[in-house]
Design an enzyme around this catalytic site. Sequence first.
Site, PDB file in Angstrom:
ATOM      1  N   VAL A  24       0.872  -1.262   0.022  1.00  0.00           N
ATOM      2  CA  VAL A  24       0.027   0.135   0.125  1.00  0.00           C
ATOM      3  C   VAL A  24       1.056   1.308  -0.038  1.00  0.00           C
ATOM      4  O   VAL A  24       0.665   1.971  -0.648  1.00  0.00           O
ATOM      5  CB  VAL A  24      -0.938  -0.001   1.152  1.00  0.00           C
ATOM      6  CG1 VAL A  24      -1.879   1.130   1.220  1.00  0.00           C
ATOM      7  CG2 VAL A  24      -1.699  -1.185   1.228  1.00  0.00           C
ATOM      8  N   LYS A  48      10.757  -0.995   8.561  1.00  0.00           N
ATOM      9  CA  LYS A  48      11.488  -1.652   9.713  1.00  0.00           C
ATOM     10  C   LYS A  48      12.702  -2.344   9.224  1.00  0.00           C
ATOM     11  O   LYS A  48      13.814  -2.440  10.034  1.00  0.00           O
ATOM     12  CB  LYS A  48      10.326  -2.661   9.830  1.00  0.00           C
ATOM     13  CG  LYS A  48      10.470  -3.400  11.187  1.00  0.00           C
ATOM     14  CD  LYS A  48       9.471  -4.412  11.644  1.00  0.00           C
ATOM     15  CE  LYS A  48       9.651  -5.179  12.800  1.00  0.00           C
ATOM     16  NZ  LYS A  48       8.538  -6.130  12.891  1.00  0.00           N
ATOM     17  N   LYS A 106      -7.383  -2.031   9.197  1.00  0.00           N
ATOM     18  CA  LYS A 106      -8.674  -2.271  10.066  1.00  0.00           C
ATOM     19  C   LYS A 106      -8.480  -3.102  11.227  1.00  0.00           C
ATOM     20  O   LYS A 106      -9.227  -2.866  12.100  1.00  0.00           O
ATOM     21  CB  LYS A 106      -9.440  -3.056   8.804  1.00  0.00           C
ATOM     22  CG  LYS A 106      -8.694  -4.613   8.643  1.00  0.00           C
ATOM     23  CD  LYS A 106      -8.120  -4.979   7.429  1.00  0.00           C
ATOM     24  CE  LYS A 106      -7.682  -4.128   6.376  1.00  0.00           C
ATOM     25  NZ  LYS A 106      -7.191  -4.607   5.234  1.00  0.00           N
ATOM     26  N   GLY A 188      -0.330  -9.634  -4.026  1.00  0.00           N
ATOM     27  CA  GLY A 188      -0.325  -8.756  -2.836  1.00  0.00           C
ATOM     28  C   GLY A 188      -1.967  -8.618  -2.527  1.00  0.00           C
ATOM     29  O   GLY A 188      -2.011  -7.660  -1.752  1.00  0.00           O
ATOM     30  N   LYS A 206     -13.323  -4.955   9.297  1.00  0.00           N
ATOM     31  CA  LYS A 206     -14.066  -4.153   8.633  1.00  0.00           C
ATOM     32  C   LYS A 206     -15.572  -4.011   9.016  1.00  0.00           C
ATOM     33  O   LYS A 206     -16.047  -2.776   8.994  1.00  0.00           O
ATOM     34  CB  LYS A 206     -13.963  -4.569   6.946  1.00  0.00           C
ATOM     35  CG  LYS A 206     -12.571  -4.504   6.322  1.00  0.00           C
ATOM     36  CD  LYS A 206     -12.360  -5.110   4.966  1.00  0.00           C
ATOM     37  CE  LYS A 206     -10.747  -5.067   4.855  1.00  0.00           C
ATOM     38  NZ  LYS A 206     -10.758  -5.992   3.442  1.00  0.00           N
ATOM     39  N   GLY A 304      -5.137  -4.475  -3.048  1.00  0.00           N
ATOM     40  CA  GLY A 304      -4.138  -4.105  -4.312  1.00  0.00           C
ATOM     41  C   GLY A 304      -3.498  -2.617  -3.787  1.00  0.00           C
ATOM     42  O   GLY A 304      -4.081  -1.798  -3.344  1.00  0.00           O
TER      43      GLY A 304
END
Length: 416
Positions: A24, A48, A106, A188, A206, A304
């Site tokens: 993302v 990270k 989420k 992905g 969600k 995606g």
Amino acid sequence: MSNDIKIGIMSNDIKIGLFGYGCVGQGLHDVLNNSKGFRSNIDTIVVKNKHKQRRLPQDAFSFEKNDILDKQDIDLVVELIDDAKEAFDITKTALKNGKNVVSANKKMIAENFEELVALQKNHGAGLLYEASACASIPIIRTLEEYYDNELLESVSGIFNGSSNYILSKVINEGLDYPSALAKAQALGFAESDPTLDVGGYDAKYKLVILSGHAYGIFIKPEKVFNLGIDNLNEPIIRYARDQKLKIKLIAQVVRLDDKNVTAFVLPKLVNSDHPLYNVENENNGVIVRAAFSDEQIFIGKGAGGHPTGSAVLSDISANSYDYQYEYKKMSQANKFLFTNNVTIDIVAAGFNEDLQKIPFVSIQSQKQGLIEGKVKLETLIALQNEIRSSGIFIATTGEPEVLHTTFKNKDALVEV
Ligand SMILES: NC(=O)c1ccc[n+]([C@@H]2O[C@H](COP(=O)([O-])OP(=O)(O)OC[C@H]3O[C@@H](n4cnc5c(N)ncnc54)[C@H](OP(=O)(O)O)[C@@H]3O)[C@@H](O)[C@H]2O)c1
């Protein structure tokens, strides 16, 4: 595709501190680089892993979260990491410092929903998270702004792109489950931990978020029943094919009466008349049913980098004109309560001796490896772990039994 971070910051550019440069984060970077009408600039990127190969030079990255959190001139924190605990820590710190945050996480939002709403109120900072529910489908702002006063009957749909992708590949193309999952991961669509997707947890998070915006309630995720598609087995695939049905993983929050809503995530058998029958692959579909506007259907890419990045861009843009969620349904007079005291119609598929353990209220039909009947949701919750480990696949076949249909019964509506 440009890999450049924009340089030459104009004074009115929005300075973004970005956490995460995975699927993302990179998607957002592309979207921002191609956005013509909107001026923003990624000032700092914190990730990270110091040894990861990346598409940008190594010196474009920091590994220290305070490089964003302590930087006074960063206007907006955009949190796109896959670690819900750390994401909450980052979001909480930023909000407490009065910094607005955009997030796609989420799990983090659902697990800390009430506290996040309180943090925004107490510190006067905003948190936007359109990308967290069904990625590119603008459902949160639609519930918040458009349906702020509608009498909602239900919000339901396909909320998990990778499960839907796997179901499409297995049911329509005959691929085996592990290969379909591997394909979803390679593209992905799947979360880093695929159990979140195929176990129905991602859809549940969600659903918890959408329930807050649709009915003004905070539901603890652990109270919501979720069973995913990971127990997909031959008897249920055969049953669906024989009856020309498709299997869809459906999350739903349903108003039972003027006071109660129920919410759960379960696969559902749908026929060709169902609005989500042809929603395939990584697409998501949301159905909003309401007393006056009736049924509205939103279909779009639910996963995606670019579709999700596009939803993040929309939040970044909304933030630039000081948009914040008002949680309108939470301040309305009618307060809803959450209940699992509801009867649902299911078909359960697995080994006969395992199926006997399901406490059906009534059985409609029974044959080798399959039982159809009615069951109380609260009894399923008590058996949740046993159902998962025994490999039973459960799908709903109808709508939850609505207790008092005041809104559905048009005679009960006030005529003027
Ligand atoms: N993928 C989707 O389609 C999609 C759709 C909607 C919402 N989301 C949500 O978007 C978020 C990101 O998902 P993704 O698919 O982009 O994940 P991802 O591809 O696995 O990328 C995760 C990124 O987070 C970074 N990260 C992890 N822990 C960190 C930490 N403690 N500090 C700084 N950076 C850290 C990783 O750093 P390294 O690069 O160093 O490993 C990586 O860049 C998740 O909350 C996910 O639920 C994803």
